[in-house]
Design a protein around this motif. Structure first.
Motif, mmCIF file in Angstrom:
data_model
loop_
_atom_site.group_PDB
_atom_site.id
_atom_site.type_symbol
_atom_site.label_atom_id
_atom_site.label_comp_id
_atom_site.label_asym_id
_atom_site.label_seq_id
_atom_site.Cartn_x
_atom_site.Cartn_y
_atom_site.Cartn_z
ATOM 1 N N GLU A 87 1.107 4.936 0.329
ATOM 2 C CA GLU A 87 0.317 6.487 1.532
ATOM 3 C C GLU A 87 -0.453 7.088 0.673
ATOM 4 O O GLU A 87 0.276 6.967 -0.461
ATOM 5 N N CYS A 121 8.125 3.444 4.788
ATOM 6 C CA CYS A 121 9.294 1.838 3.884
ATOM 7 C C CYS A 121 10.163 2.422 3.746
ATOM 8 O O CYS A 121 11.070 0.876 3.933
ATOM 9 N N ASN A 148 8.125 6.569 -12.730
ATOM 10 C CA ASN A 148 8.064 7.592 -11.461
ATOM 11 C C ASN A 148 9.151 7.250 -11.223
ATOM 12 O O ASN A 148 9.634 8.131 -10.100
ATOM 13 N N PHE A 149 10.001 6.005 -10.356
ATOM 14 C CA PHE A 149 11.459 6.157 -9.628
ATOM 15 C C PHE A 149 12.599 6.263 -10.159
ATOM 16 O O PHE A 149 13.430 6.052 -9.825
ATOM 17 N N LEU A 209 0.659 -1.402 0.074
ATOM 18 C CA LEU A 209 -0.288 -0.116 -0.089
ATOM 19 C C LEU A 209 0.566 0.488 0.475
ATOM 20 O O LEU A 209 1.611 1.604 0.049
ATOM 21 N N PHE A 259 7.511 13.590 3.107
ATOM 22 C CA PHE A 259 8.437 13.170 2.251
ATOM 23 C C PHE A 259 7.981 12.268 1.013
ATOM 24 O O PHE A 259 8.549 12.117 -0.296
ATOM 25 N N LYS A 260 6.716 12.685 0.579
ATOM 26 C CA LYS A 260 5.965 12.977 -0.358
ATOM 27 C C LYS A 260 4.477 13.374 -1.098
ATOM 28 O O LYS A 260 4.238 13.513 -0.218
ATOM 29 N N ARG A 311 13.471 18.801 -6.912
ATOM 30 C CA ARG A 311 12.902 17.503 -7.768
ATOM 31 C C ARG A 311 13.028 17.726 -9.370
ATOM 32 O O ARG A 311 12.018 17.354 -9.796
ATOM 33 N N PHE A 361 14.664 9.291 -1.109
ATOM 34 C CA PHE A 361 12.990 9.115 -1.156
ATOM 35 C C PHE A 361 13.652 8.899 0.627
ATOM 36 O O PHE A 361 14.239 8.775 1.076
ATOM 37 N N GLY A 362 12.412 9.412 0.477
ATOM 38 C CA GLY A 362 12.409 9.029 2.333
ATOM 39 C C GLY A 362 10.756 8.567 2.637
ATOM 40 O O GLY A 362 10.342 7.469 2.131
HETATM 41 C C1 UDX Z 1 6.018 2.334 -1.175
HETATM 42 C C2 UDX Z 1 6.253 1.599 -2.288
HETATM 43 O O1 UDX Z 1 5.443 1.541 -3.129
HETATM 44 C C3 UDX Z 1 5.050 0.700 -1.425
HETATM 45 O O2 UDX Z 1 4.304 -0.534 -1.999
HETATM 46 C C4 UDX Z 1 5.021 -0.119 -0.422
HETATM 47 O O3 UDX Z 1 4.054 -1.154 0.174
HETATM 48 C C5 UDX Z 1 4.934 1.091 1.272
HETATM 49 O O4 UDX Z 1 6.459 1.996 -0.012
HETATM 50 P P1 UDX Z 1 5.510 4.895 -0.035
HETATM 51 O O5 UDX Z 1 6.401 4.825 1.245
HETATM 52 O O6 UDX Z 1 3.938 5.207 0.321
HETATM 53 O O7 UDX Z 1 5.180 3.927 -1.125
HETATM 54 O O8 UDX Z 1 6.173 6.137 -1.153
HETATM 55 P P2 UDX Z 1 6.024 6.247 -3.007
HETATM 56 O O9 UDX Z 1 5.167 6.453 -3.598
HETATM 57 O O10 UDX Z 1 7.022 4.717 -3.531
HETATM 58 O O11 UDX Z 1 7.922 7.387 -2.661
HETATM 59 C C6 UDX Z 1 8.619 6.150 -1.957
HETATM 60 C C7 UDX Z 1 9.324 7.998 -1.952
HETATM 61 O O12 UDX Z 1 10.428 7.490 -3.205
HETATM 62 C C8 UDX Z 1 8.766 9.041 -1.740
HETATM 63 O O13 UDX Z 1 9.342 9.591 -0.775
HETATM 64 C C9 UDX Z 1 9.471 9.544 -2.657
HETATM 65 O O14 UDX Z 1 8.953 11.080 -3.021
HETATM 66 C C10 UDX Z 1 10.755 8.911 -3.563
HETATM 67 N N1 UDX Z 1 10.696 9.004 -5.411
HETATM 68 C C11 UDX Z 1 9.507 8.746 -5.557
HETATM 69 C C12 UDX Z 1 11.738 9.595 -5.569
HETATM 70 O O15 UDX Z 1 12.977 10.438 -4.612
HETATM 71 N N2 UDX Z 1 11.669 9.778 -6.600
HETATM 72 C C13 UDX Z 1 10.972 9.318 -7.513
HETATM 73 O O16 UDX Z 1 11.676 9.146 -9.259
HETATM 74 C C14 UDX Z 1 9.972 8.029 -7.024
#
Ligand code: UDX
Length: 449
Positions: free
Chosen positions: A159, A277, A265-266, A157, A336-337, A428, A273-274
């Protein structure tokens, strides 16, 4: 089915509410009485879009209620999910909440005469369910695994879109002690139309870590390329990553149309990232590897790269202003996002600490966060602002830390005019297309500015 859910954090409550909306009868258990009262009063104790509306419906229709009485909840159920937290501890994870829950569920099973399935949903390293959890359940209940069912069923899941993710799963992973356990859990998820993996408990545990480690690796990969572009004139990480994305193996062309999978997106550079999870899971997997004398070279690098990114923003500000002493810095984004008010492991907090260490006067604004919670190490040192105007007025530099798309919609000409020095650092790269007035110095990441 009648289901008990132990732990009402965002995973537990989302699971409970979604399962209730599918017709199951849910008892949510928590040790915090205020939380239980809030849930029964249809109030969600944290921010998750859409959850309050759904909770309201399932409480009103008596499909879900909350209680502090674990024994009562379990004796009236056929299945119990464990969804308590596994916080980070010394790089590994703290299993004390899991242990307490498993012990108590074990004792509660003494009052249950029918077959009962216990499902661990919390994220744990491989080997936790079939040793710690299983042993405590056996000890407490006086039964042998098999007489009760045991599954490990990781959650995926995000957030901010937890309900969507629960109701539209990519896959359902069912780690099972034995076939009966797996088939009982499959009944819970019967209405879902998605692939199911029936596997060992340890594979299920490992799948969750591997999935999050991959996402973290992609982010750090992009950020490593950004770091290289930052020392290479005439390169730009955005253009480079665009070129990478266009590989048809990453963005296939189907019927003449290019598909942009979410994984892309990643693969954008940023300031790291933060969240609750990714950092915790990568660190837990690193600790797990070391305990088994495997050096996790890649995962170490993923965290090292991530830990270095926030400092780049502080360095860029210092270079632009000469000194940060008494400079007023507007930090844009604290979460964190985008789309959540969660500050856990947010790169913004590291950026703020670094700025304060250099003597800067820090203000912060976030469209979702309503205040800076105490105890973050900078109580009363950061001014929380409620509007873009307030945070930017008379500031010397603005630093974008969270990728809120709405930042690009702001009236930057007016906002920049209110700044003392018109310097924008974009951690960003989301403001690249803003038509900046001549006087503004716009500094993106992943290139030589
Ligand atoms: C994540 C997983 O996506 C999810 O499947 C799992 O169950 C829990 O962890 P979440 O922590 O809600 O979910 O955040 P996610 O949307 O995956 O983003 C994670 C982090 O990556 C955020 O800090 C986001 O800002 C960062 N991120 C994402 C980047 O820094 N760059 C990117 O290009 C994409």
């Amino acid at each position: 089915m009648r289901i008990a859910i132990v732990g009402t954090g965002y995973v537990g409550l989302t699971t409970g509410v979604c399962l209730a909306s599918m017709g199951h009868e849910i008892s949510c258990v928590d040790i915090v009485p205020e939380r239980v009262t809030a849930i029964n009063n249809k109030k969600v104790p944290f921010y998750e879009p859409g959850l309050a509306e759904m909770l309201s419906k399932v409480v009103a229709s008596r499909r879900l209620y909350a209680t502090t009485d674990l024994v009562e909840a379990i004796t009236r159920s056929e299945v119990t999910f464990i969804t308590v937290g596994t916080p980070q501890s010394n790089q590994g994870i703290d299993l004390s909440y899991i242990a307490t829950a498993a012990r108590q569920i074990g004792y509660a099973l003494r009052h249950v005469s029918d077959y009962h399935l216990v499902v661990l949903k919390s994220t744990v390293v491989p080997g936790t369910t079939d040793t710690l959890v299983c042993n405590l359940l056996e000890e407490g209940s006086g039964l042998q695994a098999g007489e009760f069912g045991l599954c490990m069923n990781p959650e995926f899941l995000r957030e901010g879109s937890a309900i969507h993710d629960f109701m539209n799963p990519d896959r359902i992973v069912i780690g099972q002690w034995d076939e009966r356990s797996g088939q009982t859990l499959a009944e819970v998820y019967k209405p879902f139309d998605c692939p199911r993996i029936f596997t060992t408990l340890r594979n299920a545990e490992m799948i969750k870590y591997a999935a999050n480690a991959l996402l973290a690796t992609l982010v750090s990969f992009s950020n490593e390329i950004a770091a290289l572009c930052e020392v290479t004139p005439d390169t730009d990480v955005n253009v480079v990553m665009q070129g990478v994305h266009l590989d048809r193996r990453l963005s296939p062309v189907i019927n003449g149309e290019r598909i942009k999978p979410g994984i892309l997106n990643f693969l954008w550079a940023g300031c790291g990232f933060g969240g609750s999870c990714l950092p915790k899971d990568v660190n837990a997997l690193r600790a797990y590897a070391r305990e088994r004398t495997v050096t996790p070279y890649l995962l170490d690098a993923v965290m090292n790269i991530n830990n270095k990114r926030p400092a780049i923003l502080e360095k860029l500000a210092e270079e632009a202003l000469g000194s940060l002493r008494r400079a007023i810095i507007a930090v844009l984004g604290l979460a964190f996002k985008p789309g959540t008010d969660d500050l856990r492991e947010s790169p913004a907090l590291t950026v703020i600490k670094l700025l304060l260490d250099r003597g800067a006067i820090v203000r912060a604004y976030d469209p979702f966060v309503t205040s800076i919670p105490p105890g973050l190490g900078f109580d009363n040192l950061v001014t929380f602002c409620n509007t873009p105007e307030e945070v930017l007025r008379d500031s010397d530099t603005a630093i974008v830390v969270t990728a809120y798309p709405e930042f690009a919609e702001w009236d930057w000409t007016t906002l920049c005019n209110s700044m003392r020095h018109q310097i924008i650092i974009d951690g960003r790269n989301i403001l690249r297309k803003v038509p900046w007035p001549k006087k503004v110095r716009y500094i993106g990441i992943g290139r030589v500015n």
